[in-house]
Design an enzyme around this catalytic site. Structure first.
Site, PDB file in Angstrom:
ATOM      1  N   ARG A 400       0.835  -1.202   0.000  1.00 20.84           N
ATOM      2  CA  ARG A 400       0.000   0.000   0.000  1.00 20.84           C
ATOM      3  C   ARG A 400       0.870   1.252   0.000  1.00 20.84           C
ATOM      4  O   ARG A 400       2.059   1.210   0.345  1.00 20.84           O
ATOM      5  CB  ARG A 400      -0.917   0.003   1.222  1.00 20.84           C
ATOM      6  CG  ARG A 400      -1.865  -1.196   1.287  1.00 20.84           C
ATOM      7  CD  ARG A 400      -2.687  -1.157   2.553  1.00 20.84           C
ATOM      8  NE  ARG A 400      -3.632  -2.278   2.622  1.00 20.84           N
ATOM      9  CZ  ARG A 400      -3.364  -3.460   3.176  1.00 20.84           C
ATOM     10  NH1 ARG A 400      -2.161  -3.671   3.713  1.00 20.84           N
ATOM     11  NH2 ARG A 400      -4.282  -4.411   3.208  1.00 20.84           N
ATOM     12  N   LYS A 425      -1.406  -1.871   7.364  1.00 22.73           N
ATOM     13  CA  LYS A 425      -2.774  -1.567   7.735  1.00 22.73           C
ATOM     14  C   LYS A 425      -3.220  -2.564   8.810  1.00 22.73           C
ATOM     15  O   LYS A 425      -3.044  -3.757   8.664  1.00 22.73           O
ATOM     16  CB  LYS A 425      -3.682  -1.679   6.503  1.00 22.73           C
ATOM     17  CG  LYS A 425      -5.142  -1.381   6.763  1.00 22.73           C
ATOM     18  CD  LYS A 425      -5.959  -1.523   5.490  1.00 22.73           C
ATOM     19  CE  LYS A 425      -7.432  -1.238   5.732  1.00 22.73           C
ATOM     20  NZ  LYS A 425      -8.234  -1.384   4.500  1.00 22.73           N
ATOM     21  N   HIS A 497      -2.686   2.426  -5.615  1.00 29.37           N
ATOM     22  CA  HIS A 497      -3.495   1.217  -5.430  1.00 29.37           C
ATOM     23  C   HIS A 497      -3.679   0.475  -6.752  1.00 29.37           C
ATOM     24  O   HIS A 497      -3.837  -0.761  -6.766  1.00 29.37           O
ATOM     25  CB  HIS A 497      -4.864   1.581  -4.846  1.00 29.37           C
ATOM     26  CG  HIS A 497      -5.690   0.398  -4.458  1.00 29.37           C
ATOM     27  ND1 HIS A 497      -5.401  -0.389  -3.370  1.00 29.37           N
ATOM     28  CD2 HIS A 497      -6.794  -0.152  -5.034  1.00 29.37           C
ATOM     29  CE1 HIS A 497      -6.288  -1.365  -3.277  1.00 29.37           C
ATOM     30  NE2 HIS A 497      -7.141  -1.242  -4.276  1.00 29.37           N
ATOM     31  N   ARG A 500      -0.985  -1.935  -7.035  1.00 27.80           N
ATOM     32  CA  ARG A 500      -1.226  -3.049  -6.116  1.00 27.80           C
ATOM     33  C   ARG A 500      -2.205  -4.057  -6.755  1.00 27.80           C
ATOM     34  O   ARG A 500      -1.972  -5.263  -6.722  1.00 27.80           O
ATOM     35  CB  ARG A 500      -1.787  -2.490  -4.806  1.00 27.80           C
ATOM     36  CG  ARG A 500      -2.219  -3.517  -3.770  1.00 27.80           C
ATOM     37  CD  ARG A 500      -2.661  -2.770  -2.510  1.00 27.80           C
ATOM     38  NE  ARG A 500      -3.341  -3.616  -1.560  1.00 27.80           N
ATOM     39  CZ  ARG A 500      -2.745  -4.363  -0.646  1.00 27.80           C
ATOM     40  NH1 ARG A 500      -1.423  -4.389  -0.605  1.00 27.80           N
ATOM     41  NH2 ARG A 500      -3.438  -5.086   0.206  1.00 27.80           N
ATOM     42  N   HIS A 523      -3.673  -9.192   3.165  1.00 27.22           N
ATOM     43  CA  HIS A 523      -5.100  -9.207   3.451  1.00 27.22           C
ATOM     44  C   HIS A 523      -5.385 -10.053   4.691  1.00 27.22           C
ATOM     45  O   HIS A 523      -4.837 -11.144   4.840  1.00 27.22           O
ATOM     46  CB  HIS A 523      -5.887  -9.780   2.268  1.00 27.22           C
ATOM     47  CG  HIS A 523      -5.988  -8.835   1.115  1.00 27.22           C
ATOM     48  ND1 HIS A 523      -6.160  -9.248  -0.187  1.00 27.22           N
ATOM     49  CD2 HIS A 523      -5.954  -7.475   1.069  1.00 27.22           C
ATOM     50  CE1 HIS A 523      -6.228  -8.204  -0.994  1.00 27.22           C
ATOM     51  NE2 HIS A 523      -6.101  -7.115  -0.251  1.00 27.22           N
ATOM     52  N   TYR A 532      -9.946 -10.290  -6.810  1.00 29.33           N
ATOM     53  CA  TYR A 532      -9.066 -10.087  -7.963  1.00 29.33           C
ATOM     54  C   TYR A 532      -9.200 -11.216  -8.980  1.00 29.33           C
ATOM     55  O   TYR A 532      -8.844 -11.036 -10.147  1.00 29.33           O
ATOM     56  CB  TYR A 532      -7.615  -9.959  -7.500  1.00 29.33           C
ATOM     57  CG  TYR A 532      -7.387  -8.773  -6.602  1.00 29.33           C
ATOM     58  CD1 TYR A 532      -7.680  -7.487  -7.024  1.00 29.33           C
ATOM     59  CD2 TYR A 532      -6.890  -8.929  -5.310  1.00 29.33           C
ATOM     60  CE1 TYR A 532      -7.496  -6.394  -6.205  1.00 29.33           C
ATOM     61  CE2 TYR A 532      -6.700  -7.836  -4.471  1.00 29.33           C
ATOM     62  CZ  TYR A 532      -7.003  -6.573  -4.928  1.00 29.33           C
ATOM     63  OH  TYR A 532      -6.821  -5.501  -4.109  1.00 29.33           O
TER      64      TYR A 532
END
Length: 555
Positions: A400, A425, A497, A500, A523, A532
Site C-alpha cells: 500500500r 494496515k 493502489h 497493487r 489481506h 481479484y
C-alpha cells in the site's frame, strides 16, 4: 553526483536581480515581470533556461492573461523590459540569441459567443484542465484540480448544483466560510496562503468560463480580490480557547482510545474509532441523551437511519465503508464498557453490521501498460531516479501507499531479496515480510547510491525522501504515480493502489496460489483477495468461445 550544467531559471533570475540592484539607475521596476516569469517556469516545470523557446514565451503571454487578467498594453510593456533580462543572458554566454525580438505580442483573448449547453461540474473541470495543461506542469494541474473539487464540494453542500447559479454573494460567503474554518481550528481548514491559492484558482476558473462563452457574466469580476488577499495576509487569527474535556462521554471515549492504543492499533484506526464515537455522541445529543446507560435497543435501531443520512465535515457525503467503520467502533466501545463494568449489559450484542460496497476495481493496468508506466522516469536527476525506484517497489511488492512511505532502509534485505512491511494496515500485529524482485532491487541500489545522498536532510532511517529531504508522504507518492500515468496518456485514474491491483491480477494470471497472493498483499481475509480473480475471466472467455452457439457459428 548528479548536477545541472547550467543554473536553474530561478537562480539566473536571482543573479539578474542582484545585478540590477547593484546599478545606481534602479532596476527595481523590472522585478515584477521577473517574479511572474519565475512563477510561470516553476508551474510549467521549466528548470533549464535552454528550454525556453518561442512557443513557451507565447504560452507565458497566455499565462499572464489567464492568471492576472493583464491588458495587452501591460503585457507588451512587460515583454519590452524582459528583453533586457535576455540581453543580460546573452552577454554572459548563457543563451545564443535573444528570442524576445522574434516573439510577437498576441492580443488578449476576447469572450466568445454564449454556448447554450449545460455542463456538469466534472465536465467543466475536465475542460478547464485540458485548456491549462498546455502551459502548466502536471504537478500544478493537480493542485488546480484539488482546489476546484474542494470548491464544488462546498457548492453541493449548500445545495448549489451548477456554476450557473453562483453569484457574487455566494462567492463572498465562500471566502468568509474558508476564514471561519481556519479561525475556529476546524480539521482540514486552509491556511491563509492556501485560501488565497484556492480563491485565486476559483477566480481564474470563472474568468475562463466567461471568456469561453460558458457564462453570461463573471461573478468574480468586481470583488476586489487583490485588496482582500492583502488584508488576509495581515489579518491576525483569533486565539481559540481550548476547553478542558469535562464531559463524562468524552472521558469514556478517551479511556477507550487509550485502551485500544495499548493493543497496538494504528493511528489511522484510532482516528476512525474516535470519529465513529463522535458521530454517535452527536446522535445522542439530538435525542437528548447524556449517558450510555440510557441507550437501549430502540435507540440503536433509530441510529441506523441517522447514520445512513449522516454527512461529514463541510456537509460532504460519507461513504458506506466509513459508516461501517463507525458502527464497528460503536460495537467495540460497548464491549469496552461491559468489560470494565461501566454498563450492566451490552445493548449492541446483536447489532447488525452495515454491508460494505465492494465493487470490482476499475482502474488497473495490463502487463503492457504497467511496463510502459515503469519505463517513464528517466535517470537525469535525483528525483527521477527516486520516482523510478518507487514505481518499481510498488509494483513488485504490491504494498500500500502508506506502507511504502513508512519503509526504512533497514527494512530492505538485499541478500534474501525480501522487504519487511513494518507499518501495515491494521497495526503492528499485521507486520509481514514479502519478496521483492531483483529488478526492483537494482533500481533501489541505484537510488541509494546516487539520489538519496543528494536528497538527505536529517532523516537517516527513511528509505524514500521528498524534495526537502524528509520522509516522503502518501500525497507525494500519489502525485508521482499520477504524473507518469498522465505522460503515458492513460484515461484511467491510475493511483498507487492501481499498481497493487495490477500486481495481484498478474500474479493470479500466471497461476500464483490465492493463499500466496493473500500473504503478499497482507489481506486479513482471503475473501478480500478473491475479488481479484474476477478480474481475470480468461478461462470463462475460452469456454465461451468453445461452447456459445454464436461463437461457434462465426467460426
Amino acid at each position: 553526483m548528479i548536477t545541472n550544467k547550467l543554473p536553474s531559471v530561478k537562480e539566473l533570475i536571482r543573479q539578474y536581480q542582484d545585478y540590477l540592484a547593484s546599478k545606481e539607475a534602479g532596476g527595481v521596476r523590472y522585478l515584477s515581470v521577473l517574479k511572474y516569469l519565475t512563477e510561470y517556469t516553476e508551474r510549467a516545470d521549466i528548470k533549464d533556461i535552454a528550454l525556453i523557446n518561442e512557443e513557451s514565451l507565447l504560452e507565458f503571454q497566455l499565462y499572464l492573461y489567464d492568471e492576472y487578467d493583464f491588458t495587452f498594453e501591460t503585457v507588451r510593456t512587460m515583454f519590452y523590459t524582459l528583453k533586457r533580462f535576455f540581453a543580460y543572458l546573452m552577454e554572459n554566454n548563457l543563451i545564443k540569441e535573444n528570442l524576445l525580438y522574434k516573439v510577437e505580442i498576441i492580443p488578449k483573448p476576447q469572450p466568445k459567443k454564449i454556448i447554450s449547453r449545460y455542463y456538469s461540474f466534472d465536465e467543466l473541470i475536465s475542460r478547464y484542465l485540458n485548456y491549462r495543461k498546455s502551459h502548466l506542469s502536471y504537478g500544478y494541474l493537480i493542485q488546480v484540480e484539488k482546489h476546484l473539487k474542494g470548491y464544488f464540494r462546498y457548492l453541493r453542500g449548500k445545495g448549489i448544483k451548477s456554476v450557473y447559479s453562483v453569484t457574487e454573494g455566494s462567492l463572498l460567503e465562500y471566502r468568509d466560510f474558508l476564514w471561519q474554518e481556519y479561525e475556529q481550528g476546524e480539521k482540514d481548514s486552509l491556511m491563509p496562503e492556501s485560501q488565497i491559492e484556492r480563491l485565486g484558482t476559483v477566480c481564474r476558473f470563472f474568468r475562463y468560463l466567461y471568456k469561453e462563452g460558458l457564462l453570461r457574466d463573471n461573478p468574480a469580476l468586481n470583488l476586489a480580490w487583490k485588496d482582500y488577499f492583502h488584508k488576509l495576509r495581515q489579518r491576525p487569527k483569533k486565539s481559540k480557547e481550548i476547553k478542558a474535556v469535562t464531559s463524562p462521554l468524552d472521558e469514556l471515549k478517551q479511556k477507550f482510545i487509550d485502551y485500544e492504543k495499548t493493543k497496538g492499533k494504528s493511528l489511522s484506526t484510532l482516528s476512525s474509532y474516535k470519529k465513529g464515537l463522535e458521530v454517535f455522541f452527536g446522535y445522542m445529543q439530538s435525542k437528548g441523551l447524556s449517558s450510555m446507560a440510557q441507550i437501549g435497543k430502540r435507540h440503536l435501531m433509530e441510529y441506523y437511519p441517522y447514520l445512513y443520512n449522516y454527512r461529514g465535515i463541510r456537509n460532504y457525503p460519507v461513504g458506506m465503508q466509513s459508516k461501517a467503520k463507525y458502527l464497528w467502533a460503536l460495537r467495540l466501545f460497548f464491549k469496552f464498557l461491559i468489560r470494565f463494568d461501566y454498563l450492566p449489559y451490552d445493548a449492541s450484542f446483536d447489532l447488525e453490521p452495515i454491508k460494505e460496497e465492494k465493487p470490482l476495481p476499475k482502474d488497473y493496468l495490463n502487463q503492457k501498460e504497467v511496463f510502459y508506466l515503469l519505463n517513464q522516469p528517466g535517470s537525469s536527476d535525483s528525483l527521477s531516479i527516486r520516482d523510478k525506484a518507487i514505481l518499481e517497489v510498488l509494483f513488485s511488492t504490491g504494498m500500500r501507499n502508506n506502507e511504502l512511505c513508512q519503509l526504512n532502509i533497514a527494512d530492505i534485505d538485499f541478500q534474501q531479496e525480501m522487504v519487511r512491511v513494518s507499518h501495515p494496515k491494521g497495526g503492528s500485529s499485521r507486520q509481514r515480510i514479502v519478496p521483492v524482485g531483483q529488478r526492483s532491487l537494482n533500481y533501489l541500489n541505484s537510488y541509494l547510491a546516487k539520489a538519496r545522498p543528494e536528497l538527505a536532510n536529517g532523516d537517516p532511517q527513511a528509505l524514500f525522501l521528498s524534495y526537502s529531504g524528509k520522509r516522503i508522504k502518501t500525497e507525494a507518492v500519489l502525485n508521482i504515480v499520477k504524473k507518469y500515468a498522465f505522460r503515458c496518456g492513460f484515461r484511467k485514474n491510475i493511483t498507487p493502489h492501481s499498481l497493487r491491483v495490477t500486481c495481484a491480477t498478474l500474479m493470479l494470471k500466471y497461476k500464483a496460489g490465492l493463499r500466496y497472493v493473500q500473504e503478499q498483499l497482507g489481506h486479513r481475509s482471503i475473501r478480500s483477495t478473491q475479488i481479484y480473480t474476477r478480474l481475470i475471466p480468461l478461462d470463462l472467455k475460452l469456454v465461451h468461445q468453445r461452447c456459445h452457439p454464436g461463437e461457434r457459428i462465426d467460426r
